[in-house]
Design a protein around this motif. Structure first.
Motif, PDB file in Angstrom:
ATOM      1  N   SER A  78       0.826  -1.202   0.000  1.00 12.96           N
ATOM      2  CA  SER A  78       0.000   0.000   0.000  1.00 12.96           C
ATOM      3  C   SER A  78       0.865   1.259   0.000  1.00 12.96           C
ATOM      4  O   SER A  78       2.008   1.249   0.462  1.00 12.96           O
ATOM      5  CB  SER A  78      -0.950  -0.012   1.188  1.00 12.96           C
ATOM      6  OG  SER A  78      -0.231  -0.172   2.375  1.00 12.96           O
ATOM      7  N   LEU A 107      -0.741  11.723  -8.283  1.00 18.09           N
ATOM      8  CA  LEU A 107      -1.560  10.990  -7.306  1.00 18.09           C
ATOM      9  C   LEU A 107      -2.909  11.658  -7.054  1.00 18.09           C
ATOM     10  O   LEU A 107      -3.617  11.299  -6.120  1.00 18.09           O
ATOM     11  CB  LEU A 107      -0.790  10.846  -5.984  1.00 18.09           C
ATOM     12  CG  LEU A 107       0.478   9.997  -6.039  1.00 18.09           C
ATOM     13  CD1 LEU A 107       1.144   9.947  -4.671  1.00 18.09           C
ATOM     14  CD2 LEU A 107       0.183   8.587  -6.533  1.00 18.09           C
ATOM     15  N   VAL A 134      -6.006   9.746  -5.873  1.00 12.74           N
ATOM     16  CA  VAL A 134      -5.589   8.429  -5.359  1.00 12.74           C
ATOM     17  C   VAL A 134      -5.652   8.476  -3.833  1.00 12.74           C
ATOM     18  O   VAL A 134      -5.089   9.365  -3.212  1.00 12.74           O
ATOM     19  CB  VAL A 134      -4.149   8.082  -5.814  1.00 12.74           C
ATOM     20  CG1 VAL A 134      -3.662   6.791  -5.162  1.00 12.74           C
ATOM     21  CG2 VAL A 134      -4.083   7.980  -7.332  1.00 12.74           C
ATOM     22  N   GLU A 135      -6.352   7.508  -3.263  1.00 11.44           N
ATOM     23  CA  GLU A 135      -6.504   7.507  -1.802  1.00 11.44           C
ATOM     24  C   GLU A 135      -5.260   6.975  -1.116  1.00 11.44           C
ATOM     25  O   GLU A 135      -4.555   6.109  -1.657  1.00 11.44           O
ATOM     26  CB  GLU A 135      -7.692   6.624  -1.410  1.00 11.44           C
ATOM     27  CG  GLU A 135      -9.017   7.286  -1.689  1.00 11.44           C
ATOM     28  CD  GLU A 135     -10.176   6.367  -1.334  1.00 11.44           C
ATOM     29  OE1 GLU A 135     -10.021   5.547  -0.411  1.00 11.44           O
ATOM     30  OE2 GLU A 135     -11.221   6.478  -2.004  1.00 11.44           O
ATOM     31  N   SER A 149      -3.753   3.069  -0.911  1.00 11.22           N
ATOM     32  CA  SER A 149      -4.166   2.319  -2.104  1.00 11.22           C
ATOM     33  C   SER A 149      -3.152   1.230  -2.413  1.00 11.22           C
ATOM     34  O   SER A 149      -1.950   1.401  -2.194  1.00 11.22           O
ATOM     35  CB  SER A 149      -4.245   3.249  -3.314  1.00 11.22           C
ATOM     36  OG  SER A 149      -5.316   4.131  -3.187  1.00 11.22           O
ATOM     37  N   TRP A 150      -3.643   0.122  -2.960  1.00  9.14           N
ATOM     38  CA  TRP A 150      -2.764  -1.010  -3.289  1.00  9.14           C
ATOM     39  C   TRP A 150      -2.149  -0.856  -4.672  1.00  9.14           C
ATOM     40  O   TRP A 150      -2.865  -0.552  -5.626  1.00  9.14           O
ATOM     41  CB  TRP A 150      -3.573  -2.310  -3.284  1.00  9.14           C
ATOM     42  CG  TRP A 150      -4.162  -2.655  -1.969  1.00  9.14           C
ATOM     43  CD1 TRP A 150      -5.471  -2.576  -1.617  1.00  9.14           C
ATOM     44  CD2 TRP A 150      -3.460  -3.159  -0.830  1.00  9.14           C
ATOM     45  NE1 TRP A 150      -5.629  -2.994  -0.324  1.00  9.14           N
ATOM     46  CE2 TRP A 150      -4.423  -3.359   0.185  1.00  9.14           C
ATOM     47  CE3 TRP A 150      -2.122  -3.462  -0.563  1.00  9.14           C
ATOM     48  CZ2 TRP A 150      -4.091  -3.842   1.440  1.00  9.14           C
ATOM     49  CZ3 TRP A 150      -1.795  -3.943   0.689  1.00  9.14           C
ATOM     50  CH2 TRP A 150      -2.770  -4.132   1.676  1.00  9.14           C
ATOM     51  N   VAL A 151      -0.854  -1.100  -4.755  1.00  9.53           N
ATOM     52  CA  VAL A 151      -0.183  -1.083  -6.064  1.00  9.53           C
ATOM     53  C   VAL A 151       0.787  -2.265  -6.149  1.00  9.53           C
ATOM     54  O   VAL A 151       1.202  -2.816  -5.128  1.00  9.53           O
ATOM     55  CB  VAL A 151       0.572   0.238  -6.302  1.00  9.53           C
ATOM     56  CG1 VAL A 151      -0.407   1.389  -6.501  1.00  9.53           C
ATOM     57  CG2 VAL A 151       1.525   0.542  -5.161  1.00  9.53           C
ATOM     58  N   PRO A 200       2.159   0.998 -12.462  1.00  5.43           N
ATOM     59  CA  PRO A 200       0.764   1.456 -12.533  1.00  5.43           C
ATOM     60  C   PRO A 200      -0.057   0.661 -13.556  1.00  5.43           C
ATOM     61  O   PRO A 200      -1.241   0.427 -13.345  1.00  5.43           O
ATOM     62  CB  PRO A 200       0.871   2.933 -12.935  1.00  5.43           C
ATOM     63  CG  PRO A 200       2.281   3.177 -13.314  1.00  5.43           C
ATOM     64  CD  PRO A 200       3.109   2.088 -12.740  1.00  5.43           C
ATOM     65  N   SER A 211      -1.527  -2.255 -11.836  1.00  2.00           N
ATOM     66  CA  SER A 211      -2.075  -1.999 -10.505  1.00  2.00           C
ATOM     67  C   SER A 211      -3.560  -1.680 -10.517  1.00  2.00           C
ATOM     68  O   SER A 211      -4.040  -0.842  -9.763  1.00  2.00           O
ATOM     69  CB  SER A 211      -1.304  -0.860  -9.826  1.00  2.00           C
ATOM     70  OG  SER A 211       0.036  -1.228  -9.600  1.00  2.00           O
ATOM     71  N   LYS A 225      -7.364  -0.480 -11.035  1.00  2.00           N
ATOM     72  CA  LYS A 225      -8.001   0.824 -11.280  1.00  2.00           C
ATOM     73  C   LYS A 225      -7.167   1.991 -10.759  1.00  2.00           C
ATOM     74  O   LYS A 225      -7.120   3.055 -11.370  1.00  2.00           O
ATOM     75  CB  LYS A 225      -9.383   0.849 -10.632  1.00  2.00           C
ATOM     76  CG  LYS A 225     -10.367  -0.065 -11.322  1.00  2.00           C
ATOM     77  CD  LYS A 225     -11.786   0.140 -10.783  1.00  2.00           C
ATOM     78  CE  LYS A 225     -12.761  -0.843 -11.410  1.00  2.00           C
ATOM     79  NZ  LYS A 225     -12.543  -2.238 -10.960  1.00  2.00           N
ATOM     80  N   VAL A 226      -6.519   1.788  -9.605  1.00  2.00           N
ATOM     81  CA  VAL A 226      -5.700   2.861  -9.020  1.00  2.00           C
ATOM     82  C   VAL A 226      -4.556   3.223  -9.971  1.00  2.00           C
ATOM     83  O   VAL A 226      -4.257   4.395 -10.199  1.00  2.00           O
ATOM     84  CB  VAL A 226      -5.115   2.398  -7.665  1.00  2.00           C
ATOM     85  CG1 VAL A 226      -4.121   3.406  -7.135  1.00  2.00           C
ATOM     86  CG2 VAL A 226      -6.231   2.191  -6.658  1.00  2.00           C
ATOM     87  N   LEU A 267      -5.713   5.221 -12.883  1.00  2.00           N
ATOM     88  CA  LEU A 267      -5.934   6.616 -12.523  1.00  2.00           C
ATOM     89  C   LEU A 267      -4.629   7.424 -12.603  1.00  2.00           C
ATOM     90  O   LEU A 267      -4.613   8.570 -13.069  1.00  2.00           O
ATOM     91  CB  LEU A 267      -6.521   6.676 -11.095  1.00  2.00           C
ATOM     92  CG  LEU A 267      -6.854   8.040 -10.505  1.00  2.00           C
ATOM     93  CD1 LEU A 267      -7.808   8.816 -11.406  1.00  2.00           C
ATOM     94  CD2 LEU A 267      -7.477   7.866  -9.111  1.00  2.00           C
TER      95      LEU A 267
END
Lengths: 267, 202
Positions: free
Chosen positions: B121, B131, B134-135, B138-140, B182, B185, B187-188, B191
């Motif tokens: 995360s 970013l 991006v919360e 978030s998982w990447v 990315p 990764s 949806k995140v 983004l």
């Protein structure tokens, strides 16, 4: 947060369809690979593994186009294997959208290919798949274990689990790590298709023997089997096929259960 | 339509990155030299390959150098190895890096499984263009054996916690770098690709 445990649906593909067999045999149809890949990716799978189990050379072009179609619809990492023997073949797979190539028989027949692949594409692209089966004929120099009063060693099998090689799985794992493998996909033939749970003994031995990530495979029949392998070994990932294919459990639901058992997953 | 180029070092999967950029509305060319007649709004240095061969493929086969191509005008997104190349040098190789960010690249501690492979995360430390939306946490998806060690933490906009903190996103003017992928990764990640393309279109 630490690195999470990975949950990996596996697509065994024959003649363009996803299939599933028992102990590497008696195969039944489980759906369209592109549709399933997209579904698993959307449901929260951490990676996908795609194995061409027919792996004939005539199929190579078909597989290339299938890899491309799958890569177009998913946005998670993706390993492709089955009959990979040459650098060129591996390159075809990687350039069509796969992130890693799994080699099995090809690595046993020609271990140098591991090093060549590593030098060209980097370690992280090179997955060595090992199919292991208990051999009860005790031989000198093998790593011997015992269960229920019977002694055995773990033997590496090739050609889709059909042919023994005489290689000890633990020794072979250490060797491929030295040659440049970035990850081990470890399948227990003894457990594959049985739904009796992962092979904890085998998995634990290999995790302790090497410093690269290990994926446990073979025997998963329910989410609890994944919880069990993560609680009892330091394995990095668990692979399963049938529990996902037949809609018994969604990837998301499985990951929720795993998280509820305090195992770190991306959920 | 925003038009970007992916520099191909010839060493692996760039198809997924291309697909992700196209899904987010970009026109994408794959280039192997900076000698291009076409103008691009952005450049991507992808994340597959080894440090030295990748640096050589960027340095040795174009009359126009990387710095002249970019001219502090074209936004660049470096992914994993691509990001590592932004720094002065890397323990992975002997060649000099692109040196657009101060610092170096070092191997991960040997008490970790290497390559380090999986989802982690993001701890976002600063506002940044890439970013946006991006919360935190978030998982990447990471897969790497080396990590950046910038001279100043000012350029770090997100970290990942491996026991030690590893710079996950770096940003300096028009240079953007992610240690993770990315394009892999979910949806995140998508983004972030979209955010990068927005920077390119400006």
């Amino acid at each position: 947060m630490v690195l999470t445990k990975r949950i990996i649906p596996c697509l065994d593909v024959a003649n363009g369809r996803v299939v599933k067999g028992l102990n590497f045999e008696s195969i039944k149809d489980a759906g369209d690979p592109v549709q399933l890949a997209e579904k698993y990716s959307n449901e929260g799978a951490d990676e996908l593994v795609f194995l061409d189990i027919t792996a004939s050379s005539e199929q190579r072009e078909t597989i290339k186009s299938l890899v491309k179609k799958i890569a177009e619809v998913i946005d998670i990492p993706f390993t492709v294997g089955g009959g990979v023997k040459s650098l060129q073949h591996a390159r075809d797979i990687l350039l069509n959208g796969a992130d890693k190539v799994a080699i099995n028989t090809g690595a046993v027949k020609n271990p140098e290919v591991i090093t060549e692949l590593m030098e060209l594409f980097g370690k992280q692209c090179v997955v060595v798949a090992i199919d292991s089966r208990r051999n009860y004929n005790i031989e000198k120099g093998k790593n011997i274990f015992s269960e229920n009063g019977k002694q055995f060693w773990f033997e590496v099998f090739i050609y889709g689990g059909k042919k023994g090689t005489g290689l000890d799985v633990i020794d072979w794992s250490k060797k491929i790590e030295k040659l440049g493998a970035g990850e081990i996909l470890l399948t227990s033939i003894d457990r594959d298709g049985t739904k009796d749970g992962y092979d904890v003994l085998l998995t634990n031995e290999i995790v302790l023997a090497v410093g690269i990530p290990v994926i446990a495979s073979g025997g998963c029949g329910k989410p609890e089997d994944m919880i069990d392998i993560f609680k009892n070994t330091e394995v990095n990932a668990a692979l399963a096929a049938s529990i996902f294919h037949y809609e018994t459990h969604s990837v998301n639901r499985v990951k929720q259960l795993i998280q509820e058992n305090n195992i770190p997953v991306r959920y | 339509m925003v038009s970007v180029a992916i520099f191909d070092y010839g060493a692996g999967n760039i198809f997924s990155l291309k697909t992700s950029l196209e899904k987010n509305g970009a026109n994408v060319d794959i280039i192997t030299s900076f000698d291009q007649t076409k103008k691009y709004d952005g450049l991507l240095l992808p994340g597959v390959g080894n440090f030295d061969p990748a640096i050589r493929s960027i340095r040795d086969y174009s009359a126009l150098g990387f710095h002249d191509f970019v001219k502090e005008k074209i936004p660049v997104l470096g992914i994993c190895l691509g990001m590592e190349m932004f720094f002065k040098q890397s323990q992975e190789g002997k060649e000099k890096g692109l040196d657009v960010m101060n610092g170096e690249v070092i191997i991960l501690p040997n008490n970790m499984k290497i390559p380090h492979m999986g989802w982690n995360s993001l701890e976002i430390t600063k506002e940044s263009k890439i970013l946006e939306g991006v919360e935190n946490n978030s998982w990447v998806y990471f897969v790497h054996s080396y990590r950046a060690k910038p001279e100043s933490s000012d350029i770090i906009v997100a970290n990942a916690d491996y026991g030690i903190k590893v710079p996950a996103v770096v940003e300096d003017k028009l240079f953007f770098g992610t240690q993770f992928h990315p394009e892999k990764s979910g949806k995140v990640g998508s983004l972030m690709i979209k955010n990068f393309l927005r920077v390119c279109s400006k």
